[in-house]
Design a protein around this motif. Structure first.
Motif: not given
Ligand code: PSU
Ligand code: MN
Length: 307
Positions: A134-139, A143-144, A174-175
């Motif tokens: 999914g969307v990462h918190r960081q870096p 976004v997967s 996002y979804l």
């Protein structure tokens, strides 16, 4: 190359999968990055075979997908799964990595995105996995590729939510933007992989495989080409309290930053560190939820071919 009714030359479908497609038998695709990069040996090998067995016991046919020596295999023999589990020299193959892997004759495990692409191309409509990217918190921007692939592939993907290493609210946003309904299976919430709750709402709750099949057919009848994401909470007896995982996740994220882990190494690094920091309980949870999702995938695949 692709011609009428035929797949690109680098696809290899097993005889069983070809027959199942011809006869419209229930099929469930399975990914292989969980084997090559997601779980330790030998649990990964046992798990891959267990998931296939769970699906067969429910009168459906498993289609494990991986890239072997530059060929996209749909449906693997146990002796083809074994080298994936040993992991040496295995690539992590998401959608970006397919053409390089094929062109260079590589072998590797396909991610959720990669598996969706191959399964859909082969004509499979149901896919069971553990956790989606999914969307990462960081870096700052990560976004997967799983998310855009869910946005453009009409399949039912069964998961246990996404791990809290990710930014879960952003992942759900996002979804929503890309028209992917998130079904809470027998729950109103979007589960968080090791935990049954995330505090975030699913788009809707459905309580049976038949209702999920109907929803998917209606979604695609509307002209939609996006996936249906089914999120099934892991079994209660192996679930971990969210608070007990939170510390491990914070530490793993911090180490990821300090070590400047980037790109496709981020997810395997975080998964491995969280597993190490939480000990055996998280591994047991991970294995159980994968088998749980395989069973639900089989039930949905059967419901989908009826009528
Ligand atoms: N989440 C898990 N276990 C996994 C993965 C995700 O709990 O094994 C794997 C899946 O194959 C997923 C991939 O598609 O990691 C996502 O990687 P990335 O974030 O680099 O797209
Ligand atoms: Mn990434």
């Amino acid at each position: 190359m692709m011609s009428n009714n035929s797949l690109p030359t680098f696809y290899r479908l097993s005889a069983e999968i070809r027959r199942a497609l011809e006869l419209n038998l229930p099929l469930v695709a399975l990914e292989s990055t969980v084997i090559t990069h997601g779980l330790p040996y030998p649990d990964n090998l046992a798990l891959a075979l267990d998931m296939e067995n769970e699906i067969r016991q429910r009168q459906a046919i498993p289609a494990t997908i991986a890239v072997l020596d530059g060929f996209i295999h749909v449906g693997l023999q146990p002796e083809q799964i074994e080298p994936l589990a040993h992991g040496q020299g295995m690539y992590k193959i998401s959608t970006r990595d397919f053409a390089p892997a094929i062109s260079k004759g590589r072998s590797g495990g396909t991610t959720v995105a990669g598996t969706m692409l191959a399964a859909h191309t082969a004509g499979i409509r149901v896919f069971a996995t553990g956790g989606i990217g999914g969307v990462h918190r960081q870096p700052s921007y990560d976004v997967s590729a799983d998310l855009p692939q869910l946005a453009r592939t009409p399949m039912i993907v069964v998961c246990a939510g996404a791990k809290a290493i990710l930014d879960l609210p952003a992942t759900l946003e996002y979804l929503e933007t890309y028209a992917v309904p998130v079904v809470g299976y027998q729950t109103d919430e979007f589960p968080a992989f090791y935990s049954r709750e995330s505090g975030l709402k699913a788009s809707l709750r459905l309580d049976s495989p038949e209702e999920i099949a109907v929803l998917a057919k209606n979604h695609w009848a509307l002209g939609m080409s996006s996936a249906i994401l089914v999120a099934a909470p892991l079994p209660e007896d192996v679930a971990l309290p969210a608070a007990s995982v939170a510390g491990a996740i914070e530490q793993a994220l911090q180490e990821c930053e300090e070590k400047q882990v980037r790109g496709q190494q981020v997810t395997p690094f975080l998964l491995q560190r969280v597993t190490e920091l939480t000990g055996g309980a998280s591994l047991r949870a991970n294995l159980d939820l994968l088998k749980n999702n395989a069973r639900l995938g089989a039930d949905i695949a059967r419901a989908l071919v009826q009528d």
